[in-house]
Design a protein around this motif. Structure first.
Motif, PDB file in Angstrom:
ATOM      1  N   ILE A 185       0.849  -1.194   0.000  1.00 26.82           N
ATOM      2  CA  ILE A 185       0.000   0.000   0.000  1.00 26.82           C
ATOM      3  C   ILE A 185       0.881   1.238   0.000  1.00 26.82           C
ATOM      4  CG2 ILE A 185      -1.915   1.192   1.101  1.00 26.82           C
ATOM      5  CD1 ILE A 185      -2.502  -1.417   2.622  1.00 26.82           C
ATOM      6  N   GLY A 186       0.897   1.931  -1.106  1.00 23.59           N
ATOM      7  CA  GLY A 186       1.676   3.160  -1.229  1.00 23.59           C
ATOM      8  C   GLY A 186       0.906   4.117  -2.101  1.00 23.59           C
ATOM      9  N   THR A 187       1.513   4.551  -3.195  1.00 28.96           N
ATOM     10  CA  THR A 187       0.813   5.413  -4.144  1.00 28.96           C
ATOM     11  C   THR A 187      -0.418   4.698  -4.689  1.00 28.96           C
ATOM     12  OG1 THR A 187       2.928   6.377  -4.760  1.00 28.96           O
ATOM     13  CG2 THR A 187       1.089   6.749  -6.261  1.00 28.96           C
ATOM     14  N   GLY A 188      -0.289   3.405  -4.913  1.00 35.80           N
ATOM     15  CA  GLY A 188      -1.408   2.554  -5.302  1.00 35.80           C
ATOM     16  C   GLY A 188      -1.491   1.385  -4.353  1.00 35.80           C
ATOM     17  N   ILE A 189      -2.280   0.381  -4.724  1.00 33.93           N
ATOM     18  CA  ILE A 189      -2.393  -0.838  -3.919  1.00 33.93           C
ATOM     19  C   ILE A 189      -2.324  -2.028  -4.863  1.00 33.93           C
ATOM     20  CG2 ILE A 189      -3.840  -2.200  -2.360  1.00 33.93           C
ATOM     21  CD1 ILE A 189      -5.121   0.351  -1.369  1.00 33.93           C
ATOM     22  N   ALA A 190      -1.427  -2.946  -4.586  1.00 37.59           N
ATOM     23  CA  ALA A 190      -1.323  -4.169  -5.374  1.00 37.59           C
ATOM     24  C   ALA A 190      -0.995  -5.316  -4.441  1.00 37.59           C
ATOM     25  CB  ALA A 190      -0.261  -4.036  -6.462  1.00 37.59           C
ATOM     26  N   ALA A 191      -1.201  -6.536  -4.919  1.00 32.84           N
ATOM     27  CA  ALA A 191      -1.018  -7.697  -4.055  1.00 32.84           C
ATOM     28  C   ALA A 191      -0.330  -8.827  -4.791  1.00 32.84           C
ATOM     29  CB  ALA A 191      -2.377  -8.178  -3.526  1.00 32.84           C
ATOM     30  N   ALA A 192       0.151  -9.775  -4.007  1.00 30.27           N
ATOM     31  CA  ALA A 192       0.703 -11.011  -4.551  1.00 30.27           C
ATOM     32  C   ALA A 192       0.172 -12.168  -3.725  1.00 30.27           C
ATOM     33  CB  ALA A 192       2.227 -10.997  -4.494  1.00 30.27           C
ATOM     34  N   HIS A 193      -0.363 -13.168  -4.400  1.00 30.64           N
ATOM     35  CA  HIS A 193      -0.855 -14.367  -3.729  1.00 30.64           C
ATOM     36  C   HIS A 193       0.207 -15.444  -3.887  1.00 30.64           C
ATOM     37  CE1 HIS A 193      -3.873 -17.940  -3.684  1.00 30.64           C
ATOM     38  NE2 HIS A 193      -3.443 -17.683  -2.467  1.00 30.64           N
ATOM     39  N   VAL A 194       0.799 -15.835  -2.773  1.00 35.05           N
ATOM     40  CA  VAL A 194       1.916 -16.778  -2.800  1.00 35.05           C
ATOM     41  C   VAL A 194       1.496 -18.080  -2.134  1.00 35.05           C
ATOM     42  CG1 VAL A 194       4.343 -17.152  -2.226  1.00 35.05           C
ATOM     43  CG2 VAL A 194       3.516 -14.829  -2.658  1.00 35.05           C
ATOM     44  N   VAL A 195       1.611 -19.177  -2.882  1.00 30.60           N
ATOM     45  CA  VAL A 195       1.254 -20.499  -2.365  1.00 30.60           C
ATOM     46  C   VAL A 195       2.487 -21.393  -2.440  1.00 30.60           C
ATOM     47  CG1 VAL A 195      -0.238 -22.512  -2.621  1.00 30.60           C
ATOM     48  CG2 VAL A 195      -1.126 -20.233  -3.142  1.00 30.60           C
ATOM     49  N   ASP A 196       2.904 -21.893  -1.282  1.00 32.59           N
ATOM     50  CA  ASP A 196       4.071 -22.776  -1.206  1.00 32.59           C
ATOM     51  C   ASP A 196       5.283 -22.197  -1.940  1.00 32.59           C
ATOM     52  OD1 ASP A 196       2.608 -24.575   0.303  1.00 32.59           O
ATOM     53  OD2 ASP A 196       1.931 -25.703  -1.452  1.00 32.59           O
ATOM     54  N   GLY A 197       5.492 -20.896  -1.756  1.00 30.60           N
ATOM     55  CA  GLY A 197       6.694 -20.259  -2.285  1.00 30.60           C
ATOM     56  C   GLY A 197       6.623 -19.795  -3.717  1.00 30.60           C
ATOM     57  N   SER A 198       5.449 -19.914  -4.371  1.00 32.65           N
ATOM     58  CA  SER A 198       5.308 -19.443  -5.752  1.00 32.65           C
ATOM     59  C   SER A 198       4.184 -18.430  -5.842  1.00 32.65           C
ATOM     60  CB  SER A 198       5.000 -20.609  -6.701  1.00 32.65           C
ATOM     61  OG  SER A 198       6.100 -21.485  -6.784  1.00 32.65           O
ATOM     62  N   ALA A 199       4.449 -17.309  -6.524  1.00 32.16           N
ATOM     63  CA  ALA A 199       3.446 -16.256  -6.673  1.00 32.16           C
ATOM     64  C   ALA A 199       2.647 -16.470  -7.951  1.00 32.16           C
ATOM     65  CB  ALA A 199       4.126 -14.885  -6.704  1.00 32.16           C
ATOM     66  N   ALA A 200       1.319 -16.402  -7.831  1.00 25.01           N
ATOM     67  CA  ALA A 200       0.453 -16.544  -9.001  1.00 25.01           C
ATOM     68  C   ALA A 200       0.650 -15.354  -9.935  1.00 25.01           C
ATOM     69  CB  ALA A 200      -1.000 -16.628  -8.560  1.00 25.01           C
ATOM     70  N   VAL A 201       0.801 -15.642 -11.212  1.00 28.13           N
ATOM     71  CA  VAL A 201       1.041 -14.602 -12.218  1.00 28.13           C
ATOM     72  C   VAL A 201      -0.253 -14.215 -12.921  1.00 28.13           C
ATOM     73  CG1 VAL A 201       2.234 -14.095 -14.387  1.00 28.13           C
ATOM     74  CG2 VAL A 201       3.420 -15.343 -12.574  1.00 28.13           C
ATOM     75  N   GLY A 202      -1.129 -15.188 -13.155  1.00 28.85           N
ATOM     76  CA  GLY A 202      -2.363 -14.933 -13.879  1.00 28.85           C
ATOM     77  C   GLY A 202      -2.218 -15.232 -15.360  1.00 28.85           C
ATOM     78  N   ALA A 203      -3.347 -15.372 -16.036  1.00 30.69           N
ATOM     79  CA  ALA A 203      -3.350 -15.723 -17.455  1.00 30.69           C
ATOM     80  C   ALA A 203      -2.728 -14.633 -18.319  1.00 30.69           C
ATOM     81  CB  ALA A 203      -4.781 -15.993 -17.919  1.00 30.69           C
ATOM     82  N   HIS A 204      -2.807 -13.382 -17.870  1.00 25.18           N
ATOM     83  CA  HIS A 204      -2.312 -12.261 -18.664  1.00 25.18           C
ATOM     84  C   HIS A 204      -1.229 -11.468 -17.942  1.00 25.18           C
ATOM     85  CE1 HIS A 204      -6.585 -13.083 -19.653  1.00 25.18           C
ATOM     86  NE2 HIS A 204      -6.104 -13.104 -20.882  1.00 25.18           N
ATOM     87  N   GLY A 205      -0.646 -12.070 -16.885  1.00 20.28           N
ATOM     88  CA  GLY A 205       0.414 -11.391 -16.143  1.00 20.28           C
ATOM     89  C   GLY A 205      -0.090 -10.317 -15.216  1.00 20.28           C
ATOM     90  N   ALA A 206      -1.393 -10.310 -14.929  1.00 19.52           N
ATOM     91  CA  ALA A 206      -1.961  -9.210 -14.150  1.00 19.52           C
ATOM     92  C   ALA A 206      -2.615  -9.655 -12.852  1.00 19.52           C
ATOM     93  CB  ALA A 206      -2.981  -8.452 -15.004  1.00 19.52           C
ATOM     94  N   ALA A 207      -2.243 -10.831 -12.343  1.00 25.00           N
ATOM     95  CA  ALA A 207      -2.809 -11.292 -11.072  1.00 25.00           C
ATOM     96  C   ALA A 207      -2.408 -10.351  -9.936  1.00 25.00           C
ATOM     97  CB  ALA A 207      -2.328 -12.702 -10.764  1.00 25.00           C
ATOM     98  N   GLY A 208      -3.294 -10.225  -8.959  1.00 24.32           N
ATOM     99  CA  GLY A 208      -2.955  -9.465  -7.759  1.00 24.32           C
ATOM    100  C   GLY A 208      -3.382  -8.013  -7.748  1.00 24.32           C
ATOM    101  N   GLU A 209      -4.195  -7.585  -8.711  1.00 16.89           N
ATOM    102  CA  GLU A 209      -4.597  -6.174  -8.751  1.00 16.89           C
ATOM    103  C   GLU A 209      -5.734  -5.900  -7.768  1.00 16.89           C
ATOM    104  OE1 GLU A 209      -3.128  -3.744 -10.000  1.00 16.89           O
ATOM    105  OE2 GLU A 209      -1.808  -4.533 -11.560  1.00 16.89           O
ATOM    106  N   ILE A 210      -5.459  -6.151  -6.506  1.00 15.10           N
ATOM    107  CA  ILE A 210      -6.474  -5.988  -5.468  1.00 15.10           C
ATOM    108  C   ILE A 210      -6.874  -4.523  -5.305  1.00 15.10           C
ATOM    109  CG2 ILE A 210      -4.900  -5.706  -3.497  1.00 15.10           C
ATOM    110  CD1 ILE A 210      -6.773  -7.604  -1.925  1.00 15.10           C
ATOM    111  N   GLY A 211      -5.995  -3.618  -5.721  1.00 16.19           N
ATOM    112  CA  GLY A 211      -6.310  -2.194  -5.642  1.00 16.19           C
ATOM    113  C   GLY A 211      -7.478  -1.797  -6.518  1.00 16.19           C
ATOM    114  N   HIS A 212      -7.853  -2.668  -7.445  1.00 16.64           N
ATOM    115  CA  HIS A 212      -8.959  -2.356  -8.351  1.00 16.64           C
ATOM    116  C   HIS A 212     -10.204  -3.188  -8.066  1.00 16.64           C
ATOM    117  CE1 HIS A 212      -6.497   0.495 -10.406  1.00 16.64           C
ATOM    118  NE2 HIS A 212      -5.522  -0.397 -10.395  1.00 16.64           N
ATOM    119  N   ILE A 213     -10.282  -3.718  -6.831  1.00 16.71           N
ATOM    120  CA  ILE A 213     -11.547  -4.244  -6.332  1.00 16.71           C
ATOM    121  C   ILE A 213     -12.461  -3.051  -6.078  1.00 16.71           C
ATOM    122  CG2 ILE A 213     -12.646  -5.245  -4.288  1.00 16.71           C
ATOM    123  CD1 ILE A 213     -10.340  -7.165  -4.061  1.00 16.71           C
ATOM    124  N   LEU A 214     -13.707  -3.168  -6.500  1.00 19.27           N
ATOM    125  CA  LEU A 214     -14.675  -2.093  -6.271  1.00 19.27           C
ATOM    126  C   LEU A 214     -15.152  -2.150  -4.817  1.00 19.27           C
ATOM    127  CD1 LEU A 214     -16.452   0.171  -7.471  1.00 19.27           C
ATOM    128  CD2 LEU A 214     -18.157  -1.592  -7.991  1.00 19.27           C
TER     129      LEU A 214
END
Length: 310
Positions: free
Chosen positions: A141-170
């Motif tokens: 949380i800084g100028t914007g808000i973003a996240a990373a979901h890490v399971v067993d040491g690996s961060a999910a990337v997403g189908a388009h490389g845009a996983a974790g954009e929690i700052g754009h939850i309505l």
């Protein structure tokens, strides 16, 4: 197995500066330096600086009797990690820059390119505040808000490389406009910049989020209202995140985490109130500070090296 003289060249590139290091496979930093990004020079100049700095770090390692075995680079924006391309970044000006291949060509080392928040989450999950949790949501949380979901040491990337954009939850349908073009996104209400902006709108006086937190703690009603609104919105966003990911630990990093108990105490209470059947996650502050990006870039590079050697 790795030998004791092996290091990874790691760079965490931001809009203002680059944090750079030589990192051992166990996560220990043996050398660190900082450089200005100076994004106003344009993306080509920034890429040139990244490559020069990386090459200089590899040379420094060899001069010190160390062996650089890989390179990891973290950048902001949209990152295609599979192709090693910095797709887009507002802060740095990247558009479809094949940074991984450029660095690999310059250094002659296996190279990984990662998203700055995802690699920060990787570091916090494996070396920092989320260590041994298994399932971690890292929220910066800084100028914007973003996240990373890490399971067993690996961060999910997403189908388009845009996983974790929690700052754009309505979170507030009638809320302030977000930079993405939609009103009411979480980062338009609860980011550090949004908190300062909201206070300035209501008071007519400029203030940073840290100043708003200080004034709220001192009992100023307006600051207390703005801070409370932000914490409530953040709790809504985290409750959504927990419903989606069911993590053991939520790690909060970025500038807003510096507020300490003034953030975490009311945030824990607000999150608890929003959870029904969901298991309540442990909510903790990030432990690695601004080293997380560099360490995460090194971890990503080591993971890439391990895959390539199979």
């Amino acid at each position: 197995m790795t030998s004791g003289d092996e290091v990874v060249v790691a760079l965490d590139v931001g809009g203002t500066g680059m944090k750079c290091a030589l990192v051992r496979p166990d996560g220990a930093t043996v050398h660190a330096e900082r450089h200005a990004t100076d994004a106003a020079r344009g993306p080509e100049a920034v890429v040139g600086t990244i490559l020069d700095v990386a090459e200089g770090l590899a040379g420094k390692a060899r001069a010190d009797g160390l062996t650089p075995v890989a390179c990891g680079i973290a950048v902001p924006g949209v990152v295609d990690e599979a192709r090693g391309v910095a797709v887009w970044s507002a802060n740095v000006g990247f558009r479809d820059v094949p940074l991984r291949d450029l660095a690999r060509g310059r250094l002659g080392l296996p190279t990984a390119l990662g998203h700055d928040v995802r690699v920060g989450g990787l570091a916090e999950a494996r070396l920092g505040a989320g260590r041994d949790a298994g399932h971690v949501l890292f929220v910066a949380i800084g100028t914007g808000i973003a996240a990373a979901h890490v399971v067993d040491g690996s961060a999910a990337v997403g189908a388009h490389g845009a996983a974790g954009e929690i700052g754009h939850i309505l979170v507030r349908p009638d809320g302030p406009p977000c930079g993405c073009g939609r009103p009411g996104c979480l980062e338009a209400v609860a980011s550090a910049s949004a908190i300062g902006r909201r206070y300035a709108e209501l008071s007519g006086a400029p203030a940073t989020a840290a100043e708003v937190a200080d004034r709220a703690a001192a009992g100023e009603p307006l600051a207390g209202r703005v801070w409370r609104e932000a914490v409530e919105a953040l709790a809504d966003g985290l409750a959504t995140g927990q419903a989606l990911f069911d993590v053991a630990t939520i790690v909060i990093g970025g500038g807003l985490a510096q507020a300490g108990p003034r953030l975490f105490d009311p945030l824990r209470t607000a999150l608890h109130e929003r959870l029904t059947f969901h298991r309540e996650p442990r909510l903790v502050a990030a432990a690695l500070g601004d080293e997380a990006g560099c360490l995460g870039a090194a971890l990503l590079a080591l993971d890439t090296l391990a895959k390539e050697s199979r």
